[in-house]
Scaffold this active site. Structure first.
Site, PDB file in Angstrom:
ATOM      1  CB  ALA A  76      -0.912  -0.018   1.220  1.00  0.00           C
ATOM      2  CD  GLU A  83      -0.715   8.762   0.925  1.00  0.00           C
ATOM      3  OE1 GLU A  83      -0.841  10.004   0.796  1.00  0.00           O
ATOM      4  OE2 GLU A  83      -0.164   8.232   1.913  1.00  0.00           O
ATOM      5  N   PRO A  84      -4.737   8.801  -2.754  1.00  0.00           N
ATOM      6  CG  PRO A  84      -6.807   9.101  -1.713  1.00  0.00           C
ATOM      7  CD  PRO A  84      -5.403   8.649  -1.448  1.00  0.00           C
ATOM      8  CD  GLU A 130       3.868  -3.858  -9.508  1.00  0.00           C
ATOM      9  OE1 GLU A 130       5.078  -3.986  -9.685  1.00  0.00           O
ATOM     10  OE2 GLU A 130       3.177  -4.672  -8.872  1.00  0.00           O
ATOM     11  CB  SER A 181       3.376   9.229 -11.291  1.00  0.00           C
ATOM     12  OG  SER A 181       2.490   8.611 -12.166  1.00  0.00           O
ATOM     13  CD  GLU A 236       2.800   7.970 -19.909  1.00  0.00           C
ATOM     14  OE1 GLU A 236       2.284   7.482 -18.888  1.00  0.00           O
ATOM     15  OE2 GLU A 236       2.456   7.643 -21.059  1.00  0.00           O
TER      16      GLU A 236
HETATM   17  C1  LIG Z   1      -5.886  -1.953 -10.851  1.00  0.00           C
HETATM   18  C2  LIG Z   1      -4.840  -1.187 -10.101  1.00  0.00           C
HETATM   19  C3  LIG Z   1      -4.125  -1.815  -9.096  1.00  0.00           C
HETATM   20  C4  LIG Z   1      -3.176  -1.090  -8.371  1.00  0.00           C
HETATM   21  N1  LIG Z   1      -2.505  -1.719  -7.334  1.00  0.00           N
HETATM   22  C5  LIG Z   1      -1.700  -0.979  -6.528  1.00  0.00           C
HETATM   23  C6  LIG Z   1      -1.121  -1.557  -5.344  1.00  0.00           C
HETATM   24  O1  LIG Z   1      -1.293  -2.741  -5.055  1.00  0.00           O
HETATM   25  N2  LIG Z   1      -0.390  -0.750  -4.531  1.00  0.00           N
HETATM   26  C7  LIG Z   1      -0.160   0.557  -4.823  1.00  0.00           C
HETATM   27  O2  LIG Z   1       0.511   1.223  -4.039  1.00  0.00           O
HETATM   28  N3  LIG Z   1      -0.668   1.125  -5.953  1.00  0.00           N
HETATM   29  C8  LIG Z   1      -1.443   0.392  -6.785  1.00  0.00           C
HETATM   30  N4  LIG Z   1      -2.002   0.973  -7.913  1.00  0.00           N
HETATM   31  C9  LIG Z   1      -1.743   2.377  -8.205  1.00  0.00           C
HETATM   32  C10 LIG Z   1      -0.864   2.590  -9.415  1.00  0.00           C
HETATM   33  O3  LIG Z   1       0.451   2.203  -9.145  1.00  0.00           O
HETATM   34  C11 LIG Z   1      -1.007   4.056  -9.852  1.00  0.00           C
HETATM   35  O4  LIG Z   1      -2.301   4.197 -10.404  1.00  0.00           O
HETATM   36  C12 LIG Z   1       0.049   4.473 -10.862  1.00  0.00           C
HETATM   37  O5  LIG Z   1       1.318   4.502 -10.277  1.00  0.00           O
HETATM   38  C13 LIG Z   1      -0.261   5.846 -11.491  1.00  0.00           C
HETATM   39  O6  LIG Z   1      -0.575   6.763 -10.521  1.00  0.00           O
HETATM   40  P1  LIG Z   1      -1.891   7.683 -10.671  1.00  0.00           P
HETATM   41  O7  LIG Z   1      -3.013   6.740 -10.957  1.00  0.00           O
HETATM   42  O8  LIG Z   1      -2.000   8.526  -9.448  1.00  0.00           O
HETATM   43  O9  LIG Z   1      -1.650   8.553 -11.938  1.00  0.00           O
HETATM   44  P2  LIG Z   1      -0.894   9.983 -11.978  1.00  0.00           P
HETATM   45  O10 LIG Z   1       0.386   9.886 -11.244  1.00  0.00           O
HETATM   46  O11 LIG Z   1      -1.857  11.029 -11.558  1.00  0.00           O
HETATM   47  O12 LIG Z   1      -0.605  10.113 -13.529  1.00  0.00           O
HETATM   48  C14 LIG Z   1      -1.554  10.615 -14.463  1.00  0.00           C
HETATM   49  C15 LIG Z   1      -0.851  10.734 -15.812  1.00  0.00           C
HETATM   50  O13 LIG Z   1       0.226  11.669 -15.717  1.00  0.00           O
HETATM   51  C16 LIG Z   1       1.443  11.056 -16.112  1.00  0.00           C
HETATM   52  N5  LIG Z   1       2.559  11.582 -15.332  1.00  0.00           N
HETATM   53  C17 LIG Z   1       2.643  11.717 -13.990  1.00  0.00           C
HETATM   54  N6  LIG Z   1       3.838  12.203 -13.648  1.00  0.00           N
HETATM   55  C18 LIG Z   1       4.540  12.363 -14.799  1.00  0.00           C
HETATM   56  C19 LIG Z   1       5.855  12.821 -15.110  1.00  0.00           C
HETATM   57  N7  LIG Z   1       6.708  13.197 -14.167  1.00  0.00           N
HETATM   58  N8  LIG Z   1       6.219  12.870 -16.412  1.00  0.00           N
HETATM   59  C20 LIG Z   1       5.367  12.479 -17.394  1.00  0.00           C
HETATM   60  N9  LIG Z   1       4.119  12.032 -17.158  1.00  0.00           N
HETATM   61  C21 LIG Z   1       3.716  11.968 -15.874  1.00  0.00           C
HETATM   62  C22 LIG Z   1       1.223   9.568 -15.879  1.00  0.00           C
HETATM   63  O14 LIG Z   1       2.111   8.779 -16.628  1.00  0.00           O
HETATM   64  C23 LIG Z   1      -0.235   9.421 -16.278  1.00  0.00           C
HETATM   65  O15 LIG Z   1      -0.320   9.302 -17.655  1.00  0.00           O
HETATM   66  C24 LIG Z   1      -2.920   0.261  -8.679  1.00  0.00           C
HETATM   67  C25 LIG Z   1      -3.628   0.876  -9.733  1.00  0.00           C
HETATM   68  C26 LIG Z   1      -4.578   0.177 -10.430  1.00  0.00           C
HETATM   69  C27 LIG Z   1      -5.338   0.882 -11.524  1.00  0.00           C
END
Ligand SMILES: Cc1cc2nc3c(=O)[nH]c(=O)nc-3n(C[C@H](O)[C@H](O)[C@H](O)COP(=O)(O)OP(=O)(O)OC[C@H]3O[C@@H](n4cnc5c(N)ncnc54)[C@H](O)[C@@H]3O)c2cc1C
Length: 381
Positions: free
Chosen positions: A124, A127-128, A363, A132, A367
């Protein structure tokens, strides 16, 4: 360079393939449709030792090389991509960090049960407001005597509602510039731990993904994993390994989609011929097969580097980036070959198409993988 599996790897692959085809595949669709967590299958996989593939025998596991775990994940993903991600998280993001960073007491307490599937593990971090930007956590852990009190919200936790324990990350930075992120082993039964939501997802329905709310969640100080302030290092080291597993999940899914498309093309007729006789279909099949093989080779290369204790983070990101994007191209073409029927829930390709979409997101998005790969390259020059 040797492209052959060892006898041990080949036998393991065959054993898991057999189990996946006989035991997992027949149940996978009904589990997906009913959004039911595959607990019974996980129990069986625990008995077979699959959940203990990153745990050494002294802690009750059957520790294999990492490539063998990738072979297992590919076979399982071919039958159920949802089950593959549950296992990948358990082995690579729960058992592995405890083995690598845990103290003796933590290893003895959690690993034997995790290796046998008596407990399931989650990870875990997200967070909301921080995906990334993974280290920008709002969840706080404040030490009070023999405990830490954790407050915050964790989002998108694979198996979060089902896992008996999670590796959970929180900020221990009390004042600016203090010790930043720390990792904790948090049990689901600890007071103040609530599953606040199960996400309604596009695919991977039998892998339940939860939001966790922590309200003065009381975590014994002895459950701090590694040292205070070392959480980001623990997270990134674990994710480097686990990403190879997501690449293997993508390869299994892609290979299944390819097989489905080939079988369909051999059966379906148009203009008085099997559609497999059209060059347009043959070219799609050729491209899909080439992409699948390239993804598999990158995946195996990254796992092999890890097995030989060579640097592998760049190659893990390359495998994850390529395999996840390739599998999305492959499901697109496989569905195209199915024509209108591919859009029907009656055909497996419809599910694979939805399941594949998240591979380039979790994971670390594509990007973020590109950022990691280019950082390594620029450092090397
Ligand atoms: C089904 C599912 C299972 C998951 N399981 C887990 C889990 O077990 N544990 C856990 O901790 N998390 C988990 N996650 C979370 C997952 O790792 C995140 O959704 C992922 O890392 C992307 O984060 P975000 O959704 O907040 O997108 P954001 O970080 O908000 O990204 C939105 C967009 O902006 C882009 N972006 C962001 N920063 C940059 C940058 N610096 N340069 C260029 N582009 C950028 C991204 O690539 C993306 O296209 C899970 C997600 C899903 C959907």
């Amino acid at each position: 360079m040797n492209f052959e599996l060892t006898e041990e790897q080949r036998l393991l692959k065959e054993m898991i393939k057999d189990f996946a085809q006989k035991e997992i595949a027949p149940k996978a669709k009904s589990l997906e449709d009913s959004k039911e967590f595959p607990r019974e299958l996980l129990n069986r996989l625990g008995e077979l030792g699959i959940l203990g593939m990153t745990v050494p025998p002294e802690y009750g596991g059957v520790k294999t090389d990492y490539l063998s775990l990738m072979l297992a994940l590919e076979e399982i993903s071919r039958a159920s991509p949802a089950l593959a991600v549950i296992i990948c998280v358990h082995c690579a993001l729960f058992c592995y960090p405890i083995l690598r960073f845990g103290d003796e007491k933590q290893k003895e307490k959690y690993l034997p049960k995790a290796a046998k599937g008596e407990i399931l593990g989650a990870f875990a971090m997200t967070e909301p407001g921080a995906g990334s930007d993974a280290t920008n956590l709002k969840t706080k852990a404040v030490r009070q005597g023999d405990f830490y009190l954790l407050n915050g919200t964790k989002a998108w936790v694979t198996s979060g509602s089902e896992a008996e324990a999670s590796i959970l990350f929180a900020s221990t930075e009390i004042e600016p510039g203090g010790k930043k992120l720390s990792a904790f082993i948090v049990e689901r039964d600890f007071p103040g731990f609530t599953v606040s939501k199960i996400e309604e997802k596009m695919g991977l329905h039998s892998s339940l993904t939860a939001e966790i709310t922590l309200e003065d969640c009381k975590v014994p100080a002895e459950n701090l994993l590694g040292e205070e302030g070392n959480g980001a290092f623990i997270a990134f080291q674990s994710l480097d390994s686990s990403r190879i597993g997501i690449a293997a999940q993508a390869v299994g899914l892609a290979d299944k989609a390819l097989r489905e498309a080939v079988n369909y093309a051999r059966e379906r007729e148009a203009f008085g011929k099997k559609i497999a006789e059209f060059q347009a279909i043959q070219f799609m099949i050729a491209d899909m097969s080439t992409l699948t093989d390239a993804a598999r080779l990158l995946t195996h290369k990254a796992a092999d580097l890890k097995d030989r204790e060579k640097p592998f983070a760049k190659e893990a990101s390359m495998a994850k980036l390529f395999a996840s994007e390739a599998s999305n191209k492959i499901v697109y073409q496989a569905l195209q070959i199915h024509g209108g029927y591919g859009y029907s829930r009656e055909f497996l390709i419809e599910q694979l198409y939805r399941d594949a979409r998240v591979l380039s997101i979790y994971e670390g998005t594509s990007e973020i993988q590109r950022i990691i790969i280019s950082k390594h390259l620029l450092k090397e020059q």
